[in-house]
Design a protein around this motif. Structure first.
Motif, PDB file in Angstrom:
ATOM      1  N   THR A 123      59.813 172.388  37.504  1.00  0.00           N
ATOM      2  CA  THR A 123      60.070 171.402  38.459  1.00  0.00           C
ATOM      3  C   THR A 123      61.637 171.581  39.470  1.00  0.00           C
ATOM      4  O   THR A 123      62.684 171.755  38.798  1.00  0.00           O
ATOM      5  N   ARG A 164      59.847 167.561  42.843  1.00  0.00           N
ATOM      6  CA  ARG A 164      59.304 168.136  42.689  1.00  0.00           C
ATOM      7  C   ARG A 164      58.687 169.008  41.673  1.00  0.00           C
ATOM      8  O   ARG A 164      59.179 170.226  41.792  1.00  0.00           O
ATOM      9  N   ALA A 165      57.131 169.646  41.457  1.00  0.00           N
ATOM     10  CA  ALA A 165      57.068 170.835  40.836  1.00  0.00           C
ATOM     11  C   ALA A 165      56.684 171.684  42.091  1.00  0.00           C
ATOM     12  O   ALA A 165      56.113 171.635  43.055  1.00  0.00           O
TER      13      ALA A 165
END
Length: 115
Positions: free
Chosen positions: A27, A81-82
């Protein structure tokens, strides 16, 4: 991303592939530049790290490198966000002087949202 590269998701994998070109999946965290003896309160986010499944932070580029300052566009686009990033993994951040004793991904040549 190249499917033949080792994928890093934990501290154990960092140690196993130290010094190798890898992909790191985690992440994205936009963070202030780490500063010894200083609180992050009120300082702008200008650097980034990838938080792995086990909570380990892998900094993007050594902190004494100009490349560690991430673009505002990147910081906003990926924060929280990943992502998957490709570069050389180091169990201990390489540095010419004093630096963090944390893992880092150096020579970053690709970063994108994970699918």
């Amino acid at each position: 991303m190249s499917p033949s590269l080792p994928e890093i998701r934990s501290t154990d994998a960092i140690r196993a592939f130290n010094g190798a070109v890898v992909t790191v999946r985690g992440t994205y965290r936009a963070i202030p530049r780490p500063k010894k003896g200083s609180s992050d309160m009120g300082r702008p986010n200008e650097c980034a790290a990838l938080e792995l499944d086990d909570g380990t932070y892998v900094y993007l580029e050594p902190q004494d490198s100009a490349a560690s300052a991430r673009s505002p566009v990147e910081l906003e686009r990926f924060d929280g966000r990943a992502v998957v990033a490709r570069g050389t993994i180091h169990a201990v951040m390489p540095s010419r002087g004093q630096s963090l004793i944390n893992p880092c991904l150096a020579d970053l040549d690709d970063i994108r949202e994970a699918t």
